[in-house]
Design a protein around this motif. Structure first.
Motif, mmCIF file in Angstrom:
data_model
loop_
_atom_site.group_PDB
_atom_site.id
_atom_site.type_symbol
_atom_site.label_atom_id
_atom_site.label_comp_id
_atom_site.label_asym_id
_atom_site.label_seq_id
_atom_site.Cartn_x
_atom_site.Cartn_y
_atom_site.Cartn_z
ATOM 1 N N ARG A 1 27.143 12.881 -9.300
ATOM 2 C CA ARG A 1 28.050 11.790 -9.681
ATOM 3 C C ARG A 1 29.509 12.166 -9.463
ATOM 4 N NH1 ARG A 1 26.521 7.322 -12.897
ATOM 5 N NH2 ARG A 1 24.278 7.121 -13.043
ATOM 6 N N TRP B 1 30.405 12.142 -5.606
ATOM 7 C CA TRP B 1 30.562 10.831 -4.982
ATOM 8 C C TRP B 1 31.545 9.933 -5.699
ATOM 9 C CZ3 TRP B 1 28.574 9.936 -0.275
ATOM 10 C CH2 TRP B 1 27.608 10.830 0.180
ATOM 11 N N MET B 2 32.097 10.418 -6.811
ATOM 12 C CA MET B 2 32.981 9.586 -7.637
ATOM 13 C C MET B 2 34.047 8.893 -6.781
ATOM 14 S SD MET B 2 34.818 10.719 -11.147
ATOM 15 C CE MET B 2 35.787 12.036 -10.429
ATOM 16 N N GLY B 3 34.097 7.577 -6.889
ATOM 17 C CA GLY B 3 35.084 6.799 -6.147
ATOM 18 C C GLY B 3 34.635 6.428 -4.738
ATOM 19 N N GLU C 1 30.986 6.009 -3.997
ATOM 20 C CA GLU C 1 29.542 5.956 -4.179
ATOM 21 C C GLU C 1 28.856 5.208 -3.042
ATOM 22 O OE1 GLU C 1 31.844 5.097 -6.306
ATOM 23 O OE2 GLU C 1 31.601 6.306 -8.115
ATOM 24 N N GLU D 1 26.027 2.851 -1.489
ATOM 25 C CA GLU D 1 25.264 1.767 -2.125
ATOM 26 C C GLU D 1 24.153 1.287 -1.215
ATOM 27 O OE1 GLU D 1 28.895 -0.662 -3.133
ATOM 28 O OE2 GLU D 1 27.713 -0.905 -4.955
ATOM 29 N N PRO E 1 23.764 -9.616 -5.953
ATOM 30 C CA PRO E 1 24.287 -8.822 -7.072
ATOM 31 C C PRO E 1 23.361 -7.693 -7.514
ATOM 32 C CG PRO E 1 23.242 -10.790 -7.903
ATOM 33 C CD PRO E 1 23.020 -10.782 -6.426
ATOM 34 N N PHE E 2 22.379 -7.376 -6.703
ATOM 35 C CA PHE E 2 21.440 -6.322 -7.116
ATOM 36 C C PHE E 2 21.757 -5.004 -6.422
ATOM 37 C CE2 PHE E 2 19.219 -10.419 -7.377
ATOM 38 C CZ PHE E 2 19.079 -10.468 -8.745
ATOM 39 N N ARG E 3 22.987 -4.893 -5.933
ATOM 40 C CA ARG E 3 23.367 -3.693 -5.207
ATOM 41 C C ARG E 3 23.433 -2.504 -6.166
ATOM 42 N NH1 ARG E 3 28.405 -5.000 -2.063
ATOM 43 N NH2 ARG E 3 27.004 -6.365 -0.934
ATOM 44 N N THR E 4 22.790 -1.426 -5.766
ATOM 45 C CA THR E 4 22.788 -0.244 -6.635
ATOM 46 C C THR E 4 23.311 0.954 -5.870
ATOM 47 O OG1 THR E 4 20.536 0.235 -5.987
ATOM 48 C CG2 THR E 4 20.827 -1.007 -8.017
ATOM 49 N N MET E 5 23.572 2.015 -6.633
ATOM 50 C CA MET E 5 23.977 3.259 -6.026
ATOM 51 C C MET E 5 22.769 3.841 -5.310
ATOM 52 S SD MET E 5 26.193 5.770 -8.387
ATOM 53 C CE MET E 5 25.824 7.409 -7.826
ATOM 54 N N TRP F 1 20.860 -0.804 -16.687
ATOM 55 C CA TRP F 1 20.847 -0.865 -15.224
ATOM 56 C C TRP F 1 22.252 -0.658 -14.663
ATOM 57 C CZ3 TRP F 1 23.211 -4.613 -12.060
ATOM 58 C CH2 TRP F 1 22.859 -4.559 -10.697
ATOM 59 N N ARG G 1 22.477 2.744 -12.690
ATOM 60 C CA ARG G 1 22.052 2.501 -11.315
ATOM 61 C C ARG G 1 23.163 2.063 -10.373
ATOM 62 N NH1 ARG G 1 18.284 4.741 -12.676
ATOM 63 N NH2 ARG G 1 16.180 4.079 -13.213
ATOM 64 N N THR G 2 24.278 1.587 -10.912
ATOM 65 C CA THR G 2 25.276 1.019 -10.007
ATOM 66 C C THR G 2 26.515 1.901 -9.877
ATOM 67 O OG1 THR G 2 26.540 -0.213 -11.655
ATOM 68 C CG2 THR G 2 24.571 -1.291 -10.779
ATOM 69 N N LYS G 3 27.277 1.592 -8.845
ATOM 70 C CA LYS G 3 28.555 2.245 -8.601
ATOM 71 C C LYS G 3 29.493 2.000 -9.777
ATOM 72 C CE LYS G 3 31.765 0.591 -5.323
ATOM 73 N NZ LYS G 3 32.089 0.431 -3.895
ATOM 74 N N ASN H 1 28.945 4.330 -12.547
ATOM 75 C CA ASN H 1 29.553 5.641 -12.318
ATOM 76 C C ASN H 1 31.034 5.609 -12.676
ATOM 77 O OD1 ASN H 1 28.775 8.247 -11.503
ATOM 78 N ND2 ASN H 1 29.939 8.018 -9.606
ATOM 79 N N TRP H 2 31.679 4.480 -12.400
ATOM 80 C CA TRP H 2 33.097 4.344 -12.722
ATOM 81 C C TRP H 2 33.299 4.287 -14.234
ATOM 82 C CZ3 TRP H 2 34.831 0.013 -8.786
ATOM 83 C CH2 TRP H 2 34.717 0.531 -7.488
ATOM 84 N N ALA I 1 39.540 10.482 -12.535
ATOM 85 C CA ALA I 1 38.912 9.323 -11.896
ATOM 86 C C ALA I 1 39.924 8.577 -11.032
ATOM 87 C CB ALA I 1 38.333 8.394 -12.952
ATOM 88 N N VAL J 1 40.609 10.127 -7.609
ATOM 89 C CA VAL J 1 39.688 9.899 -6.489
ATOM 90 C C VAL J 1 39.504 8.414 -6.197
ATOM 91 C CG1 VAL J 1 38.416 12.052 -6.686
ATOM 92 C CG2 VAL J 1 37.688 10.074 -8.008
ATOM 93 N N GLY J 2 40.385 7.599 -6.762
ATOM 94 C CA GLY J 2 40.402 6.197 -6.368
ATOM 95 C C GLY J 2 39.546 5.265 -7.196
ATOM 96 N N VAL J 3 39.104 5.685 -8.390
ATOM 97 C CA VAL J 3 38.359 4.778 -9.264
ATOM 98 C C VAL J 3 39.349 3.838 -9.948
ATOM 99 C CG1 VAL J 3 36.917 4.637 -11.331
ATOM 100 C CG2 VAL J 3 36.536 6.460 -9.671
#
Ligand SMILES: Nc1ncnc2c1ncn2[C@@H]1O[C@H](COP(=O)(O)OP(=O)(O)O)[C@@H](O)[C@H]1O
Ligand SMILES: [Mg+2]
Lengths: 259, 373
Positions: free
Chosen positions: A99, A102-104, A106, A108, A113-117, B233, B237-239, B242-243, B254, B257-259
């Protein structure tokens, strides 16, 4: 000899009445490790913060691949391929290595709207990149907080390299590390250099610099005392330059050459 | 490449950990153990009180669901590094606003609900914006809103209706499609069938004789489960998830690195307000009325659920599943003591003890996972 990727010409930086940098010139080429040495307060951090877009130089010129540039922010510098690993690393100890890596940025998959990492992809790359740097993770979900200082440095370096850094600036990466970890970081620097990346290595430890450096520039009270090629200088000469010549020479004689 | 990429040796100083043990060491572990524990406990002391009959189950499920709805919002916000102490006041405010718009002003129920959601989410955004702009701790900024909103709620209620309780919402909600989303019930047929099959009790007399004692699952429960699944979820699971971790773990790192840390935090304040509105809407529909004192102390109860669930008060670490389990523990303990006929004041003693045990256990688990010293 290859041309410089990044070139700094006659950089001055004033903080109000303080003259932190007074006409510093410096360049870094692809595939070399250029060490920037200097005692505490010499202006090393100020200089690399100017390189990485944190500060704007009061005067002087910056060129990337021969083109004049002016960075308004660290993001500009990063976009130009200049990545900096600060002493505090910009890592989040509570988060996993993957995590953090890949921060910033990520990766996908799927459709909104079901896009995940894309965790599988992210984890695989992280493990592979860390392995290239000689670190065997327990798993990509291992928290950064469980890594040693040297390993954390390596994650930060691996991240910068993976995301396409052309110039990698390391601010005192070894100053807080033990012998073994220092050796690991130095060998990481060597690996990175062999990939054709220009490394700027900041330190006040002459031995660390000599271990990996191709060229050496000494900063003293905001000024450079010239750049030396590998082989043209030895430890005591660098030590002397850092301390500004005179003082250390007298100190050294009284300590019997142990510094 | 000539370089051979030999895999480095595994670290000889790393103790080999059995896979099952590794799978067990997770942020929700405290919540899972706590949940099992309270069920065993109340199974033993209140097993024959009807707590685990259909009606009893519905009773503590609804209470747990209430906690869960606001705990999910509080959890994501806390992981993003902020608190919202205005949740309780927001619940009171949203209910009264909805009632005034529909009953006093004669708006259709769906319009009143939509307007209330929009306004409260805007208030959440203002909360977040103020925190970001002033750099003050969210504790202080939202504490101010705790008072401002509660005061406005009581004032508005008295100004428009000369009362602090506004009835008549049930009539206005009759047949409204959006109101049904909060006050309705689902799976009625299933329960009728279960009643007929003799699996759950049915009324034996009165005008509902023969009907099952439960006529459906309240929408509140559906919302609670839906929000918990969505939150889990989103976070894992999502970007964006992570943010959220990154914003709470170290905002500066954060940003570096552009968050978009500010956007993440403001969105989480808005989500917290959304959850408060869901709570308020379900409650207003259930009671058929709004009252200016609703939602008192809910902000702390939400935070307690989140902390029982393993989240770190300083942000950057936690689990929505954990928070949901925290809500179940909270609900089961509160209603279980009632079923067990315990002195009601003991509830707080019990809760305090659970909170303490959970936090100590979670601190220990977290140290194992994250290498904190
Ligand atoms: N933001 C600042 N404002 C004023 N003076 C500064 C600032 N940053 C650095 N300086 C001064 O500039 C000089 C060089 O500092 P620095 O670049 O941090 O040295 P080094 O990293 O080589 O130890 C010091 O005298 C320091 O006090
Ligand atoms: Mg420094």
């Amino acid at each position: 000899m290859s041309a410089a990727i990044l070139e700094m010409k006659n950089i001055t930086k004033h903080f109000g009445p303080v003259i932190a940098l007074n006409g510093v010139s410096f360049d870094v080429r692809a595939g070399e490790c250029h060490c920037l040495l200097g005692d505490n307060g010499a202006g090393k951090s100020t200089f690399i913060k100017t390189m990485s877009g944190v500060y704007r130089p009061t005067e002087g010129q910056m060129l990337v691949d021969g083109q004049t540039v002016a960075f308004a922010s660290p993001r500009d510098a990063m976009a130009a391929g200049i990545a900096t690993v600060y002493q505090d690393l910009a890592m989040i100890p509570l988060m996993s290595v993957s995590r953090n890596f890949w921060m910033g940025r990520e990766p996908e998959k799927g459709i909104w709207p079901f896009r995940t990492m894309n965790s599988k992809f992210a984890d695989d790359i992280t493990v592979a990149e860390m392995r290239k740097m000689g670190i065997n993770l327990r798993g990509p979900d291992q928290a950064v907080g469980t890594l040693s200082g040297g390993e954390r440095q390596t994650v930060a370096i691996a991240r910068a390299v993976y995301f396409g850094a052309k110039v990698l600036i390391l601010d005192e990466p070894t100053s807080a590390l033990g012998v073994r970890q220092t050796a690991n970081v130095l060998s990481t620097v060597d690996r990175v250099r062999k990939q054709g990346i220009g490394v700027v290595f900041i330190t006040h430890n002459v031995r660390h610099a000599l271990a990996v450096g191709d060229r050496f520039t000494v900063l003293n009270r905001g000024q450079t005392l010239g750049t030396a090629e590998r082989g043209a200088v030895d430890a005591s000469a660098l030590q002397d330059l850092m301390a500004g010549g005179q003082e250390l020479a007298t100190l050294e004689s009284s300590l019997g050459g142990t510094v | 490449m000539s370089e051979t990429t030999t895999a480095p040796r595994p670290d000889e100083r790393m103790k080999q950990v059995a896979p099952w043990r590794r799978a067990l060491i997770r942020p929700e572990l405290g919540g899972i153990c706590g949940t099992i524990l309270v069920f065993l406990l109340f199974g033993a002391i209140a097993g024959d009180s009807g707590m685990f009959a259909a009606e009893g189950v519905l009773n503590w499920t609804v209470v747990s669901a209430q906690f869960m709805v606001i705990a999910v919002g509080a959890c994501l916000l806390m992981i993003a590094g902020e608190f919202d102490l205005s949740v309780g006041s927001m619940i009171g405010f949203a209910g009264v606003m909805m009632a005034i718009l529909s009953v006093q002003m004669g708006w259709p129920m769906w319009a009143a609900i939509t307007a209330t959601f929009a306004f409260c989410i805007l208030l959440g955004a203002i909360n977040g914006w103020l925190v970001i702009r002033t750099g003050l701790p969210s504790f202080i900024v939202t504490l101010a809103f705790l008072y401002i909103l509660r005061g406005l709620t009581i004032w508005g209620s008295v100004y428009f209706t000369r009362q602090t309780i506004i009835g008549g919402v049930a009539e206005r909600a009759q047949g409204d499609w959006l109101a049904a989303l909060f006050g309705g019930k689902i799976l009625g047929g299933l329960f009728t069938w279960m009643g007929d099959a003799g699996w759950i009790a049915t009324f034996t007399k009165g005008n509902r004789a023969g009907q099952p004692v439960i006529d459906g699952v309240p929408m509140l429960v559906v919302w609670a489960i839906g929000l918990a699944i969505f939150g889990h979820w989103l976070l894992t699971r999502t970007k964006f998830g992570n943010w959220v971790f990154a914003a709470g773990g170290d905002a500066q790192a954060a940003r570096y690195v552009g968050v978009p840390v500010n956007r993440v935090k403001i969105l989480m304040f808005m989500f917290s307000a959304f959850c408060a509105c869901v709570f308020a809407s379900c409650q207003v529909m259930e009671f058929g009325s709004a009252a200016a004192d609703r939602g008192l102390l809910k902000e702390f109860e939400a935070i307690i659920c989140v902390v029982i669930g393993g989240a770190l008060l300083t942000g950057g670490y936690g689990s929505v599943i954990g928070a949901a389990l925290g809500a179940i523990i909270f609900g089961v303990v509160q209603q279980g003591l009632f079923f067990a006929n315990a002195e009601s004041s003991l509830f707080r003693v019990f809760l305090g003890m659970i909170l303490l045990i959970a936090v100590i256990m979670n601190t220990y688990i977290r140290r194992i996972i994250t290498g904190e010293r």
